[in-house]
Design a protein around this motif. Structure first.
Motif, PDB file in Angstrom:
ATOM      1  N   MET A   1       0.833  -1.216   0.000  1.00  0.00           N
ATOM      2  CA  MET A   1       0.000   0.000   0.000  1.00  0.00           C
ATOM      3  C   MET A   1       0.866   1.264   0.000  1.00  0.00           C
ATOM      4  SD  MET A   1      -3.279  -0.612   2.397  1.00  0.00           S
ATOM      5  CE  MET A   1      -4.256  -2.083   2.447  1.00  0.00           C
ATOM      6  N   ASN A   2       1.210   1.752  -1.167  1.00  0.00           N
ATOM      7  CA  ASN A   2       1.887   3.038  -1.342  1.00  0.00           C
ATOM      8  C   ASN A   2       3.132   3.243  -0.482  1.00  0.00           C
ATOM      9  OD1 ASN A   2      -0.117   3.496  -3.127  1.00  0.00           O
ATOM     10  ND2 ASN A   2      -0.789   5.456  -2.292  1.00  0.00           N
ATOM     11  N   GLY A   3       3.811   2.124  -0.181  1.00  0.00           N
ATOM     12  CA  GLY A   3       5.097   2.248   0.494  1.00  0.00           C
ATOM     13  C   GLY A   3       5.055   2.559   1.973  1.00  0.00           C
ATOM     14  N   PHE A   4       3.898   2.726   2.536  1.00  0.00           N
ATOM     15  CA  PHE A   4       3.831   3.003   3.976  1.00  0.00           C
ATOM     16  C   PHE A   4       3.804   1.686   4.744  1.00  0.00           C
ATOM     17  CE2 PHE A   4       1.050   3.230   7.729  1.00  0.00           C
ATOM     18  CZ  PHE A   4       1.840   4.042   8.532  1.00  0.00           C
ATOM     19  N   ASP A   5       4.721   1.538   5.695  1.00  0.00           N
ATOM     20  CA  ASP A   5       4.754   0.316   6.509  1.00  0.00           C
ATOM     21  C   ASP A   5       4.032   0.586   7.831  1.00  0.00           C
ATOM     22  OD1 ASP A   5       5.230  -1.906   8.005  1.00  0.00           O
ATOM     23  OD2 ASP A   5       7.411  -1.621   8.134  1.00  0.00           O
ATOM     24  N   PRO A   6       2.872  -0.019   8.019  1.00  0.00           N
ATOM     25  CA  PRO A   6       2.073   0.301   9.210  1.00  0.00           C
ATOM     26  C   PRO A   6       2.558  -0.405  10.476  1.00  0.00           C
ATOM     27  CG  PRO A   6       0.948  -1.369   7.906  1.00  0.00           C
ATOM     28  CD  PRO A   6       2.194  -1.007   7.148  1.00  0.00           C
ATOM     29  N   THR A   7       3.501  -1.349  10.339  1.00  0.00           N
ATOM     30  CA  THR A   7       3.831  -2.210  11.480  1.00  0.00           C
ATOM     31  C   THR A   7       4.406  -1.460  12.687  1.00  0.00           C
ATOM     32  OG1 THR A   7       4.197  -3.963   9.887  1.00  0.00           O
ATOM     33  CG2 THR A   7       4.961  -4.376  12.125  1.00  0.00           C
ATOM     34  N   PRO A   8       5.419  -0.567  12.498  1.00  0.00           N
ATOM     35  CA  PRO A   8       5.979   0.085  13.702  1.00  0.00           C
ATOM     36  C   PRO A   8       4.921   0.869  14.494  1.00  0.00           C
ATOM     37  CG  PRO A   8       7.413   0.428  11.795  1.00  0.00           C
ATOM     38  CD  PRO A   8       6.156  -0.199  11.273  1.00  0.00           C
ATOM     39  N   LEU A   9       4.126   1.687  13.816  1.00  0.00           N
ATOM     40  CA  LEU A   9       3.084   2.437  14.518  1.00  0.00           C
ATOM     41  C   LEU A   9       2.076   1.486  15.147  1.00  0.00           C
ATOM     42  CD1 LEU A   9       1.906   5.517  12.367  1.00  0.00           C
ATOM     43  CD2 LEU A   9       3.007   5.530  14.607  1.00  0.00           C
ATOM     44  N   GLY A  10       1.735   0.428  14.412  1.00  0.00           N
ATOM     45  CA  GLY A  10       0.758  -0.536  14.901  1.00  0.00           C
ATOM     46  C   GLY A  10       1.238  -1.248  16.153  1.00  0.00           C
ATOM     47  N   GLU A  11       2.530  -1.586  16.171  1.00  0.00           N
ATOM     48  CA  GLU A  11       3.067  -2.280  17.346  1.00  0.00           C
ATOM     49  C   GLU A  11       3.086  -1.374  18.569  1.00  0.00           C
ATOM     50  OE1 GLU A  11       6.758  -3.853  15.862  1.00  0.00           O
ATOM     51  OE2 GLU A  11       5.814  -5.765  15.296  1.00  0.00           O
TER      52      GLU A  11
END
Ligand SMILES: [Zn+2]
Length: 419
Positions: A1-11
């Motif tokens: 999805m458009n290069g945004f990695d949601p994992t760090p914020l999600g964690e």
């Protein structure tokens, strides 16, 4: 999805959700009611998080925790604030995302804005309301109604199951109930209100979308339906001579399902029958009816239709069906400008125009709509389950939700700069 990695914020979000979820009145399930020791502990933790990201913290007269980031630049609007919030109370045996997600998303957004060097032309205030669910007192939205200046004064005299009034519980919590009217914000001082919340329904999952923009919090009404027939001997009264209130109730319930439809849901959730004996034809029945719709007009038309068809059922069966309104809440529309901004923020993350959906559940935004424009971001939750320990949001979806909030705030700031 458009290069945004949601994992760090999600964690980060998930870790904070877990911390808050560990604060409960009971060891084996999540129970955190308004103005209880658990509420105090949760409020203290939220206040600590807020201070850590640089917010000025205070508790108001209704026990809402406010964390303020002052405007980052001087300007005509620097005394105004954009509000972001949700609630930290829970139902009994709750899930851990309903409410806390919206508060934690706001706190992380502040931390990220500061880390990214973004300065806002208005203040940003995070709100952790103490009563949204109405699980302790027969009243919802006490915290947000106070900020919105919409709390009915009689609320303070309501009692919980043990007979303690809201007023007394507030005093014991360290709040001054007499100061509640003075807590009301002024419309001119507020930019708007944003809330991130789990959907609590199955649509986003069905559509394979992590986030959606809410169109409105549903118009809602509750009704008491009284059906009066005639009791009689179950053995001696022939079928053609009966005025059976429960049989009429069955027809009423089936009729309600026919009247319901798109953007209109109706539920009969309670029924009591009198005299309620195996060998007696039911003489009367009392039912509840809950109606929710995407607009006040749709809701009003639905109730009119239910009344009209009730008269037909009553005439045919020789019973009287009365539909009384006991509670009505008009629709709270999300502001078109905020819907547009939220939609663009989500589209920037997913690369698609996000879905828009109605909220059938009530939220703090319902009260905040009395004060200011509201906008809501809905987050996909597994199988649409909520108010249940099985409530679940993936780490990735948490990350998307927080980033969508951050981008929404940044875009509102950009619009203000150009206003
Ligand atoms: Zn909630």
């Amino acid at each position: 999805m458009n290069g945004f990695d949601p994992t760090p914020l999600g964690e980060r979000t998930e870790a904070m959700i877990e911390s808050l979820a560990s604060i409960s009145a009971e060891p084996d399930r999540l129970v955190r009611l308004y103005l209880t020791p658990e509420h105090k502990q949760a409020a203290d933790l939220v206040a600590e998080w807020m201070r850590r990201v640089g917010l000025a913290v205070r508790m108001d007269a209704a026990a809402t925790i406010h964390g303020l980031l002052p405007a980052g630049k001087d300007g005509p609007r620097s005394s105004r604030r954009l509000l972001v919030g949700s609630h930290i109370d829970t139902v009994i045996d709750a899930g851990k995302y309903d409410g806390p997600l919206g508060v934690i998303a706001g706190i992380i957004a502040v931390e990220e804005l500061r880390a990214r060097g973004i300065r806002l032309p208005f203040g940003l205030e995070i709100l952790a309301f103490g009563d949204e669910e109405g699980a302790r007192y027969p009243k919802t939205l006490i915290g947000s109604s106070t900020v919105a200046g919409a709390l009915e004064p009689t609320t303070l005299e309501l009692t919980d199951a043990r007979g303690e009034t809201v007023r007394n519980a507030l005093l014991r919590f360290g709040c001054d109930p007499a100061a509640i009217p003075a807590e009301a914000y002024k419309r001119a001082d507020v930019v708007g209100y944003l809330e991130v919340h789990i959907e609590q329904g199955p649509l986003l999952e069905r559509w394979d979308e992590p986030l959606g923009s809410v169109t409105a919090i549903a118009a809602q009404s509750r009704h008491r339906v009284r059906i009066t027939g005639e009791a009689g001997h179950a053995g001696t009264v022939p079928m053609a001579f009966r005025h059976d209130a429960l049989a009429a109730a069955a027809e009423f319930i089936a009729m309600v399902e026919e009247v319901a439809g798109d953007n209109l849901v109706m539920t009969v959730g309670e029924i009591s029958v009198s005299p309620g004996a195996v060998n007696v034809i039911p003489g009367s029945a009392v039912l509840s009816l809950d109606v929710r719709a995407s607009s006040d007009e749709v809701r009003a038309l639905a109730v009119e239709s239910v009344r009209g068809r009730s008269r037909q059922i009553g005439a045919r069966r020789g019973v009287v069906i009365g539909v009384e309104t006991v509670h009505e809440k008009p629709v709270a529309r999300c502001a078109p400008r905020l819907r547009g901004t939220i939609g663009a923020a989500i589209a920037g993350l997913t690369g698609r125009k996000p879905p828009e959906l109605m909220s059938g559940a009530g939220h703090d935004g319902l009260a905040m709509a009395h004060l200011t424009d509201i906008g809501m971001i809905f987050v996909r939750c597994r199988a649409g389950i909520s108010h249940n320990p099985l409530e679940h949001v993936t780490v990735a979806d948490l990350g998307y939700a927080v980033e969508a909030l951050i981008r929404t705030i940044v875009e509102i700031a950009r619009e203000e700069d150009h206003a």
